[in-house]
Design a protein around this motif. Structure first.
Motif, mmCIF file in Angstrom:
data_model
loop_
_atom_site.group_PDB
_atom_site.id
_atom_site.type_symbol
_atom_site.label_atom_id
_atom_site.label_comp_id
_atom_site.label_asym_id
_atom_site.label_seq_id
_atom_site.Cartn_x
_atom_site.Cartn_y
_atom_site.Cartn_z
ATOM 1 N N THR A 77 -2.394 10.422 2.827
ATOM 2 C CA THR A 77 -2.901 9.373 3.331
ATOM 3 C C THR A 77 -2.618 8.281 3.030
ATOM 4 N N ARG A 78 -1.160 7.772 1.911
ATOM 5 C CA ARG A 78 -1.253 6.541 1.681
ATOM 6 C C ARG A 78 0.388 6.001 2.059
ATOM 7 N N ILE A 79 1.115 6.694 2.577
ATOM 8 C CA ILE A 79 2.021 6.765 3.762
ATOM 9 C C ILE A 79 2.034 6.623 4.923
ATOM 10 N N TYR A 80 0.695 7.323 5.879
ATOM 11 C CA TYR A 80 0.503 7.031 6.961
ATOM 12 C C TYR A 80 -0.635 5.972 7.429
ATOM 13 N N ASP A 81 -1.258 6.126 6.186
ATOM 14 C CA ASP A 81 -1.908 5.026 6.106
ATOM 15 C C ASP A 81 -0.958 3.513 6.428
ATOM 16 N N GLN A 82 -0.419 3.571 5.433
ATOM 17 C CA GLN A 82 0.299 2.747 5.558
ATOM 18 C C GLN A 82 1.215 2.422 7.038
#
Length: 100
Positions: A77-82
């Motif tokens: 989630t963190r990687i793709y949201d960014q």
């Protein structure tokens, strides 16, 4: 085709929201590559090898982020949201149009 080199996730179109960019990001999620690795200059064979490792890492989870353990889900989630946020800031529009 085998002479082509990957531009690197930071130089890929739409902030790396492409097939190759997703392979790199998924490699980060699973710890196959450090998040500092952009894969700039990688040839087709090296990218294919990375794809195979990422594919194998996804298999236990049926290739679904919702089936990842919580720690990996949070990292995904963190990687793709960014990536999505940055792509939108650069003008990427996720909506499909008649040409897509």
């Amino acid at each position: 085709m085998t002479d082509l080199k990957y531009a690197g996730i930071d130089q890929d179109k739409n902030n790396g929201l492409t097939h190759l960019g997703r392979i790199v990001r998924d490699a980060w999620v699973f710890g196959i590559l450090p998040e500092t690795e952009t894969c700039k200059g990688w040839d087709y064979a090296k990218m294919q090898n990375l794809y195979e490792k990422v594919y194998a890492a996804w298999e236990p989870y049926a290739h679904l982020p919702s089936r990842l353990p919580e720690k990996l889900q949070n990292k995904h989630t963190r990687i793709y949201d960014q990536a999505i946020t940055t792509a939108k800031e650069k003008g990427w529009n996720p909506e499909l149009n008649d040409e897509d």
